[in-house]
Design an enzyme around this catalytic site. Structure first.
Site, PDB file in Angstrom:
ATOM      1  N   ASP A 145       0.856  -1.183   0.000  1.00  0.00           N
ATOM      2  CA  ASP A 145       0.000   0.000   0.000  1.00  0.00           C
ATOM      3  C   ASP A 145       0.896   1.238   0.000  1.00  0.00           C
ATOM      4  O   ASP A 145       1.867   1.306   0.753  1.00  0.00           O
ATOM      5  CB  ASP A 145      -0.872  -0.041   1.269  1.00  0.00           C
ATOM      6  CG  ASP A 145      -1.953   1.005   1.249  1.00  0.00           C
ATOM      7  OD1 ASP A 145      -3.118   0.624   1.066  1.00  0.00           O
ATOM      8  OD2 ASP A 145      -1.639   2.190   1.430  1.00  0.00           O
TER       9      ASP A 145
ATOM     10  N   ASN B  74      -2.284  12.562  -4.715  1.00  0.00           N
ATOM     11  CA  ASN B  74      -3.476  12.770  -5.547  1.00  0.00           C
ATOM     12  C   ASN B  74      -4.094  14.141  -5.287  1.00  0.00           C
ATOM     13  O   ASN B  74      -4.462  14.857  -6.216  1.00  0.00           O
ATOM     14  CB  ASN B  74      -4.502  11.696  -5.206  1.00  0.00           C
ATOM     15  CG  ASN B  74      -4.916  10.907  -6.420  1.00  0.00           C
ATOM     16  OD1 ASN B  74      -4.555  11.258  -7.546  1.00  0.00           O
ATOM     17  ND2 ASN B  74      -5.666   9.857  -6.214  1.00  0.00           N
TER      18      ASN B  74
ATOM     19  N   HIS C 292      -5.053  13.993 -10.261  1.00  0.00           N
ATOM     20  CA  HIS C 292      -5.237  12.565 -10.552  1.00  0.00           C
ATOM     21  C   HIS C 292      -4.248  12.039 -11.571  1.00  0.00           C
ATOM     22  O   HIS C 292      -3.867  10.872 -11.538  1.00  0.00           O
ATOM     23  CB  HIS C 292      -6.667  12.297 -10.995  1.00  0.00           C
ATOM     24  CG  HIS C 292      -7.621  12.373  -9.843  1.00  0.00           C
ATOM     25  ND1 HIS C 292      -7.951  11.287  -9.074  1.00  0.00           N
ATOM     26  CD2 HIS C 292      -8.267  13.429  -9.296  1.00  0.00           C
ATOM     27  CE1 HIS C 292      -8.768  11.656  -8.116  1.00  0.00           C
ATOM     28  NE2 HIS C 292      -8.982  12.966  -8.225  1.00  0.00           N
TER      29      HIS C 292
ATOM     30  N   ASP D 245      -2.249   8.702 -11.175  1.00  0.00           N
ATOM     31  CA  ASP D 245      -2.266   7.615 -12.159  1.00  0.00           C
ATOM     32  C   ASP D 245      -0.847   7.231 -12.580  1.00  0.00           C
ATOM     33  O   ASP D 245      -0.513   6.057 -12.698  1.00  0.00           O
ATOM     34  CB  ASP D 245      -3.066   8.032 -13.405  1.00  0.00           C
ATOM     35  CG  ASP D 245      -4.565   8.000 -13.118  1.00  0.00           C
ATOM     36  OD1 ASP D 245      -4.937   7.597 -11.998  1.00  0.00           O
ATOM     37  OD2 ASP D 245      -5.354   8.385 -14.009  1.00  0.00           O
TER      38      ASP D 245
ATOM     39  N   ASP E  16      -4.728   2.107  -4.117  1.00  0.00           N
ATOM     40  CA  ASP E  16      -3.263   2.038  -4.140  1.00  0.00           C
ATOM     41  C   ASP E  16      -2.787   0.760  -3.458  1.00  0.00           C
ATOM     42  O   ASP E  16      -1.720   0.735  -2.871  1.00  0.00           O
ATOM     43  CB  ASP E  16      -2.662   3.275  -3.470  1.00  0.00           C
ATOM     44  CG  ASP E  16      -3.133   3.427  -2.033  1.00  0.00           C
ATOM     45  OD1 ASP E  16      -4.153   2.822  -1.664  1.00  0.00           O
ATOM     46  OD2 ASP E  16      -2.466   4.139  -1.261  1.00  0.00           O
TER      47      ASP E  16
END
Ligand code: C2E
Ligand code: MG
Ligand code: MG
Length: 587
Positions: free
Chosen positions: A196, A204, A209, A213, A239
């Protein structure tokens, strides 16, 4: 009696001629050869195939003669080209060929030939044009093919994570079951490692975003490279990523292997001209006798990940003996909450809160709940609240504590025992319960004896009408409100205006540090200034030594709470403690 062409004869038997006349009406060619290979009957459609020599197709003509007709008169291209060989082949087919034959003729038509051999040597031949049927079949096959293709594509899409190209959770679940089956046969161990990203949300939120990404894609590429020898790498969502490993290595070896890998896959990445710095936490679980099924194994890895994240992040935590024991304890607690056993076993402890100016004076005390568990002993809230919260029983617990506090204070009053104002903690869950006002009103709570502590986080996470309504009720009913653990989250300042407390309790992380840290001292000083400016006073929590107490007092905290003045203790001990104190009743 005259017979027309299709009548059955007087003898009740259909003659070959009758049949052939009947069959003339059919569009499909039909012929009957006798055992001597001569035509016994044929219909018009059959004769038309020899056009313009239809008249030569008649009773008595041999099969071979008709083949030669095709050769000599050039009726069939192949017959002309092959001559005697053609005639010979056709003879063989007539005598020994299969009963059903299908082919496509030179015009592209699909033909089916039926050759029925009767036991007396007659051969009945019939030819059908099955082009339409075939066409429909082909179309159906094509449609099935494209349907299957579409289904395959759909399945692929449903199994692959679009952003990273890794297997998704759905695919991972089914692969895991297969891996577990395989391991049972080979005797290997299945290990799951859940990863994680530590700062994903912040990245983010701060960089957008597209940055998030890119980070996920780069991370997936690194995972693919680093764990290329593992049978499964998947993105489980958000994530969170999963790696499955099969083999014979023990936990220690695996821990080192994956800890080393963490360093590589957590290198910062560049996005445009910013450097995205992030950490990676991991939880690892290896299948053993206790972990029946991959979903349980996954839950164990998840638990280890949660612990890794909570402790400090950027580290790998195996689901080891300590976590196993904790999980077993929690399972028992869960059962006890559900069965109602917990409700009978809760006990109250009280901790004095003293005046900073004179620590002998006790204006208040905090009620703190404990679970006196028959197997695990006296449990602190930290040990059992997670289970209570998970089972959504926090409101119920708060109400039980309040009732216990009310019962206790009533008993003290009846016994003529003097006691200070008792502050009761209110969980965010209860504060968001729309039935709170009516439940409190029904209890007729003395506002001069009871006050409430509210965590500052509630205001930021749940700014809604019910919260506002409940806070308004508490104010209008005259209850003193305090903000608990002030400074422990990002919502401190906003909580001042939402909760509008009378006092704030500065989190013990700051209070305990004031002697050692100038930063903590400044934070406390400014908090006191801010609170005072808003007409509030300050309680310092977690005071463990006289030097800290003095320091906090000099910074303007007007009340102190901590082990220095008394640890939370049972009601009887609390009453004893009060005998050496002056109970003050300041507003
Ligand atoms: P809190 O309300 O901030 O309570 C203070 C916690 O700090 C208590 O832990 C107390 O034992 C501990 N403490 C007090 N003085 C010192 C000190 O000098 N040093 C140190 N290291 N710790 C000190 P406890 O009792 O384990 O409670 C933990 C938290 O659980 C409480 O934090 C409160 O948020 C929650 N809690 C306790 N009882 C209840 C309850 O009845 N209802 C609800 N909703 N929450 C409760
Ligand atoms: Mg408290
Ligand atoms: Mg506190």
């Amino acid at each position: 009696m005259t017979r027309n062409a299709y009548d059955i004869g007087d003898d009740g038997v259909v003659s070959i001629n009758d049949l052939s006349r009947f069959l003339d009406a059919l569009p499909a060619p039909f012929v009957v050869y006798g055992p001597d290979e001569r035509i016994v009957a044929s219909n018009n459609a059959y004769k038309r195939e020899y056009h313009p020599y239809e008249d030569q197709v008649k009773t008595g003509v041999t099969h071979t003669e008709l083949q030669w007709l095709k050769v000599n008169k050039g009726l069939v291209g192949e017959a002309v080209a092959r001559g005697a060989a053609f005639v010979q082949d056709e003879q063989q087919r007539h005598r020994y060929g299969p009963e059903v034959e299908e082919w496509q003729d030179e015009h592209g038509k699909f033909i089916r030939l039926l050759r029925v051999r009767l036991s007396d040597g007659h051969v009945i031949g019939m030819r059908f044009d099955i082009t339409d049927l075939r066409q429909a079949q082909i179309e159906l096959e094509e449609r099935n093919g494209s349907l299957k293709q579409a289904q395959r594509e759909l399945e692929t899409v449903a199994m692959i994570d679009e952003l990273t190209g890794l297997a998704n959770r759905r695919a991972a679940t089914s692969v895991l079951d297969q891996l577990a089956d395989r391991c049972r046969i080979t005797g290997e161990k299945l290990t799951l490692i859940l990863f994680d990203l530590d700062q994903f949300k912040q990245i983010n939120d701060s960089f957008g975003h597209a940055a998030g990404d890119t980070l996920l894609q780069t991370f997936a590429e690194r995972m693919t490279k680093a764990f290329h020898d593992c049978p499964l790498i998947a993105r489980m969502g958000g994530d969170e990523f999963l790696v499955a490993r099969t083999g014979h290595e023990g936990e220690a070896v695996l821990t080192v292997t994956f800890e080393n890998a963490l360093g590589d896959i957590a290198q910062p990445i560049t996005f445009g001209d910013v450097l995205l710095d992030f950490g990676v936490s991991a939880g690892m679980a290896t299948e053993d006798a206790e972990s029946k099924g991959t979903s349980l194994l996954l839950a164990m890895a998840d638990r280890a990940l949660y612990t890794a994240k909570r402790v400090r992040g950027n580290a790998l935590r195996p689901f080891d003996k300590v976590l196993k024991k904790k999980a077993r304890t929690e399972a028992q607690l869960r059962q006890d909450v559900l069965s109602g056993a917990m409700e009978q076993q809760l006990v109250l402890h009280f901790q004095p809160i003293v005046e900073a100016a004179d620590i002998k004076r006790v204006p208040a005390a905090e009620a703190l709940v404990r679970w006196n568990h028959p197997r695990f002993g006296l449990l602190s809230p930290l040990a059992f609240f997670p289970v209570v919260e998970e089972l959504k029983a926090m409101e119920r617990l708060d109400e039980l504590v309040l009732d216990a506090v009310l019962a206790q204070t009533r008993e003290w009053s009846e016994q003529g025992i003097q006691f200070p104002k008792i502050s009761v903690n209110v969980s965010p869950q209860r504060l968001l319960d729309a039935s709170l006002p009516s439940r409190l009103a029904a209890r007729d709570i003395p506002a001069d004896k009871i006050c409430f502590e509210i965590l500052e986080t509630v205001s930021a996470d749940n700014a809604n009408d019910v919260l506002q309504w409940n806070l308004d009720y508490l104010h209008s009913a005259g209850f003193e409100l305090q903000i608990d653990d002030y400074g422990s989250s990002h919502s401190s300042i906003s909580s001042l205006t939402t909760i509008r407390p009378k006092r704030i309790k500065i989190d013990r992380r700051f209070c305990g540090q004031v002697v050692a840290s100038e930063e903590a001292t400044e934070i406390v000083r400014l908090t006191v200034a801010l609170a005072n400016a808003l007409g509030m006073t300050v309680i310092a929590e977690g005071v463990e030594d006289p030097e800290t107490a003095e320091h906090l007092a000099s910074l303007g905290c007007d009340r102190l709470q901590g082990y220095l003045f008394g640890k939370p203790c049972a009601a009887d001990d609390f009453v004893t403690l009060l005998k050496h104190a002056t109970i003050t009743d300041v507003a």
